[in-house]
Design a protein around this motif. Structure first.
Motif, PDB file in Angstrom:
ATOM      1  N   LEU A 309       0.569  -0.966  -0.203  1.00 15.47           N
ATOM      2  CA  LEU A 309       0.218   0.153   0.040  1.00 15.47           C
ATOM      3  C   LEU A 309       1.181   1.262  -0.169  1.00 15.47           C
ATOM      4  O   LEU A 309       0.556   2.237  -0.625  1.00 15.47           O
ATOM      5  CB  LEU A 309      -0.803   0.259   1.348  1.00 15.47           C
ATOM      6  CG  LEU A 309      -1.199   0.929   1.289  1.00 15.47           C
ATOM      7  CD1 LEU A 309      -3.236   0.356   2.072  1.00 15.47           C
ATOM      8  CD2 LEU A 309      -1.542   2.259   1.977  1.00 15.47           C
ATOM      9  N   VAL A 313       1.012   3.983  -3.148  1.00 19.12           N
ATOM     10  CA  VAL A 313       0.117   5.148  -2.439  1.00 19.12           C
ATOM     11  C   VAL A 313       1.653   6.463  -3.341  1.00 19.12           C
ATOM     12  O   VAL A 313       1.643   7.344  -3.824  1.00 19.12           O
ATOM     13  CB  VAL A 313      -0.059   5.775  -1.120  1.00 19.12           C
ATOM     14  CG1 VAL A 313       0.008   6.399  -0.643  1.00 19.12           C
ATOM     15  CG2 VAL A 313      -0.846   4.816  -1.168  1.00 19.12           C
ATOM     16  N   GLN A 357      -7.104   6.368   1.987  1.00 16.67           N
ATOM     17  CA  GLN A 357      -7.766   5.798   1.525  1.00 16.67           C
ATOM     18  C   GLN A 357      -9.435   6.359   1.708  1.00 16.67           C
ATOM     19  O   GLN A 357      -9.928   6.106   2.473  1.00 16.67           O
ATOM     20  CB  GLN A 357      -7.641   4.018   1.083  1.00 16.67           C
ATOM     21  CG  GLN A 357      -6.345   3.831   0.406  1.00 16.67           C
ATOM     22  CD  GLN A 357      -5.500   4.572  -0.531  1.00 16.67           C
ATOM     23  OE1 GLN A 357      -6.578   4.457  -1.631  1.00 16.67           O
ATOM     24  NE2 GLN A 357      -5.020   5.682  -0.383  1.00 16.67           N
ATOM     25  N   ARG A 359     -13.599   5.099   0.991  1.00 14.15           N
ATOM     26  CA  ARG A 359     -15.339   4.653  -0.322  1.00 14.15           C
ATOM     27  C   ARG A 359     -16.023   5.462  -0.421  1.00 14.15           C
ATOM     28  O   ARG A 359     -16.310   5.959   0.339  1.00 14.15           O
ATOM     29  CB  ARG A 359     -15.272   2.954   0.258  1.00 14.15           C
ATOM     30  CG  ARG A 359     -16.614   2.230  -0.272  1.00 14.15           C
ATOM     31  CD  ARG A 359     -16.849   1.045   0.400  1.00 14.15           C
ATOM     32  NE  ARG A 359     -17.233   1.271   1.377  1.00 14.15           N
ATOM     33  CZ  ARG A 359     -16.575  -0.149   2.400  1.00 14.15           C
ATOM     34  NH1 ARG A 359     -16.592  -1.372   1.858  1.00 14.15           N
ATOM     35  NH2 ARG A 359     -16.810   0.039   4.115  1.00 14.15           N
ATOM     36  N   SER A 372      -0.563  -0.943   6.020  1.00 18.61           N
ATOM     37  CA  SER A 372       0.122  -0.728   4.999  1.00 18.61           C
ATOM     38  C   SER A 372       0.906  -2.046   4.149  1.00 18.61           C
ATOM     39  O   SER A 372       1.351  -1.571   2.859  1.00 18.61           O
ATOM     40  CB  SER A 372       1.161   0.336   4.799  1.00 18.61           C
ATOM     41  OG  SER A 372       2.346   0.144   6.072  1.00 18.61           O
ATOM     42  N   LEU A 378      -6.414  -0.881  -0.660  1.00 22.04           N
ATOM     43  CA  LEU A 378      -6.904   0.098  -2.098  1.00 22.04           C
ATOM     44  C   LEU A 378      -7.683  -1.019  -2.639  1.00 22.04           C
ATOM     45  O   LEU A 378      -7.860   0.091  -3.131  1.00 22.04           O
ATOM     46  CB  LEU A 378      -5.362  -0.470  -2.798  1.00 22.04           C
ATOM     47  CG  LEU A 378      -4.422   0.697  -2.170  1.00 22.04           C
ATOM     48  CD1 LEU A 378      -2.279   0.305  -3.015  1.00 22.04           C
ATOM     49  CD2 LEU A 378      -5.222   1.830  -2.090  1.00 22.04           C
ATOM     50  N   ALA A 381     -10.952   0.400  -2.133  1.00 21.07           N
ATOM     51  CA  ALA A 381     -10.967   1.495  -2.153  1.00 21.07           C
ATOM     52  C   ALA A 381     -11.655   2.292  -3.881  1.00 21.07           C
ATOM     53  O   ALA A 381     -11.146   1.850  -4.392  1.00 21.07           O
ATOM     54  CB  ALA A 381      -9.807   2.004  -2.357  1.00 21.07           C
ATOM     55  N   ASP A 382     -12.092   3.825  -3.815  1.00 18.96           N
ATOM     56  CA  ASP A 382     -12.720   3.880  -4.751  1.00 18.96           C
ATOM     57  C   ASP A 382     -11.981   5.360  -5.153  1.00 18.96           C
ATOM     58  O   ASP A 382     -12.025   5.768  -6.312  1.00 18.96           O
ATOM     59  CB  ASP A 382     -14.297   5.131  -4.932  1.00 18.96           C
ATOM     60  CG  ASP A 382     -15.748   3.689  -4.372  1.00 18.96           C
ATOM     61  OD1 ASP A 382     -15.334   2.730  -5.340  1.00 18.96           O
ATOM     62  OD2 ASP A 382     -16.082   3.628  -3.327  1.00 18.96           O
ATOM     63  N   TYR A 384      -8.875   8.376  -3.171  1.00 12.82           N
ATOM     64  CA  TYR A 384      -8.792   8.915  -1.616  1.00 12.82           C
ATOM     65  C   TYR A 384      -8.677  10.749  -1.251  1.00 12.82           C
ATOM     66  O   TYR A 384      -8.934  10.995  -2.270  1.00 12.82           O
ATOM     67  CB  TYR A 384      -6.485   8.516  -1.856  1.00 12.82           C
ATOM     68  CG  TYR A 384      -6.317   8.822  -2.936  1.00 12.82           C
ATOM     69  CD1 TYR A 384      -5.265  10.217  -3.046  1.00 12.82           C
ATOM     70  CD2 TYR A 384      -5.673   8.688  -4.087  1.00 12.82           C
ATOM     71  CE1 TYR A 384      -4.407  11.378  -3.962  1.00 12.82           C
ATOM     72  CE2 TYR A 384      -4.499   8.983  -4.544  1.00 12.82           C
ATOM     73  CZ  TYR A 384      -4.610  10.435  -5.258  1.00 12.82           C
ATOM     74  OH  TYR A 384      -3.927  10.585  -5.582  1.00 12.82           O
ATOM     75  N   TYR A 405      -9.588   5.909  -8.718  1.00 11.27           N
ATOM     76  CA  TYR A 405      -9.362   5.515  -9.089  1.00 11.27           C
ATOM     77  C   TYR A 405     -10.074   5.305 -10.120  1.00 11.27           C
ATOM     78  O   TYR A 405     -11.070   5.307 -10.505  1.00 11.27           O
ATOM     79  CB  TYR A 405      -8.719   4.229  -8.581  1.00 11.27           C
ATOM     80  CG  TYR A 405      -8.480   4.448  -7.169  1.00 11.27           C
ATOM     81  CD1 TYR A 405      -6.941   4.902  -7.403  1.00 11.27           C
ATOM     82  CD2 TYR A 405      -8.438   3.917  -6.199  1.00 11.27           C
ATOM     83  CE1 TYR A 405      -6.215   5.185  -6.248  1.00 11.27           C
ATOM     84  CE2 TYR A 405      -7.605   4.389  -4.537  1.00 11.27           C
ATOM     85  CZ  TYR A 405      -6.705   4.724  -4.670  1.00 11.27           C
ATOM     86  OH  TYR A 405      -5.672   5.123  -3.944  1.00 11.27           O
TER      87      TYR A 405
END
Length: 406
Positions: A309, A313, A357, A359, A372, A378, A381-382, A384, A405
């Motif tokens: 992660l 990032v 991150q 959603r 991490s 990740l 997640a949609d 960050y 993303y």
């Protein structure tokens, strides 16, 4: 422990402003069909004016604007229909005072006319006579020969990735080959005795499959680069230095996954320093502090943290801008984003950039937390949210910018 420490730690803003390798990829000629998202090496001038002739933008009638002045529903102007213009052909009729010529959208304006009145404001009251109920000003309903682009003016600017409309404009000008920067070759090196190839069927105790390299390759492709997976290097002293010496001549950017921290097994800083110059070791970012930036023989090198992660990032924040710069693009294209209501408070430390991150559901951004080392954070997640370096956090219940993303 080795006693090694982070040094020349920089903020992300300082890294983006100061770590600017001069290296640029070579230039090649590509067909227009292969040019989407490629970066032109310089402005591409138009070989001639566009559209190249005065043309109608509406269906209607070419007129002398003065013949329509004062026209209204109650007091229309009456014009003689002199003929019609065919699409894709030069006019065979001209407009004289008191006359008009039928026009299709895109047709060439006939001689003598200086405007086109829309068909909605006309009617054929009798054969050969057109009634006009609205006046039109000179230049109305048409575009001039160089309204789109003048001869010699840039069709598209150098240093900006080509977009779909750019390709259309180039095609309209007859430009079917463009000179663009080659795709940067990004060599990805994985390190660690515990790391094994993804196709390893059965893991021994303590082993992990190399997940970061595949994810980094995807990010490189998204940013227009050419990923080159250089395999896994052991923690044996000197192994990483030898690998760097081997790959640097054919690379535009080298990314070393893991080994950039300060533990006894972390060899990246020493190996890079042996073949180049370290610009900084340690970024004020969470996650991803143990990041190394360097240049080796003019080639930028990025040493990433071992946790997947953190590595991804950091590469998104630093690596992708560097990759675009190597492609000749000084300002990376903006990533898609949205505004959303932050569901809870986010704490941070001043002077550090936090990448959290989230959603997004129904306009609400819900932070996702986890170690991490977990890639699943990740994948769930949609996008960050960034807590800026000067801030000590973000308040829940307020709108925030969410970088999405793809």
């Amino acid at each position: 422990m080795s006693g090694r420490e982070f040094f020349t730690t920089r903020t992300v803003a300082e890294a983006l402003a100061g770590f600017r390798p001069a290296h640029r990829t070579a230039v090649e000629a590509v067909a227009l069909s292969e040019a989407l998202h490629r970066v032109p090496a310089e402005d591409i001038p138009s070989p001639h004016a566009l559209p190249g002739f005065v043309k109608s933008t509406v269906d209607g009638f070419a007129v002398r604007a003065a013949d329509t002045y004062g026209a209204s529903d109650g007091l229309p102007s009456y014009l003689d229909l002199l003929g019609a213009v065919r699409m894709g052909a030069a006019p065979t009729v001209s407009v004289r005072p008191g006359g008009c010529v039928a026009m299709p959208t895109g047709g060439v304006l006939p001689e003598g006319a200086d405007a086109v009145v829309m068909v909605e404001f006309t009617a054929e009251t009798m054969p050969g006579t057109i009634e006009v109920t609205r006046p039109v000003a000179p230049g109305g309903g048409l575009v001039r020969a160089d309204d789109d682009v003048a001869t010699g003016a840039p069709l598209v600017p150098g240093g900006r990735p080509l977009r779909a409309p750019d390709l259309g404009l180039l095609a309209a000008a007859g430009v079917v080959t463009v000179s663009v920067h080659t795709r940067p070759r990004v060599v990805i090196i994985s390190t660690g005795d515990e790391v094994v190839p993804p196709d390893t069927a059965t893991l021994a105790a303590g082993q992990v499959r190399d997940a970061t390299a595949s994810a980094l390759a995807g990010l490189v492709l998204e940013a227009g680069g050419e990923p080159v997976l250089a395999g896994i290097v052991s923690d044996e002293p000197g192994a990483l230095k030898d690998k760097l010496t081997q790959v640097l001549p054919g690379a535009d950017l080298v990314v070393v996954s893991a080994g950039s921290s300060v533990g006894a097994r972390d060899e990246t800083a020493g190996a890079v320093a042996a073949v180049g110059e370290v610009w900084c070791h340690g970024l004020a970012i969470k996650p991803g502090k143990p990041t190394l930036l360097a240049e080796c023989g003019g080639v930028p090198v990025i040493g990433l943290p071992g946790n997947p992660l953190s590595a991804l990032v950091v590469f998104g924040q630093i690596g992708i801008p560097v990759l675009w710069r190597l492609s000749g693009c000084e300002i990376p294209p903006p990533r898609p984003s949205t505004r959303a209501l932050l569901s809870r408070d986010l704490a941070s430390a001043a002077g550090r950039l936090d990448v959290v991150q989230v959603r997004v559901r129904d306009g609400v951004a819900e932070p996702l937390f986890g170690p991490s080392a977990l890639l699943s954070v990740l994948t769930r997640a949609d996008g960050y949210v960034v807590v800026p370096e000067p801030a000590t956090g973000l308040d829940g219940g307020h709108d925030v910018d969410v970088t999405l993303y793809a």
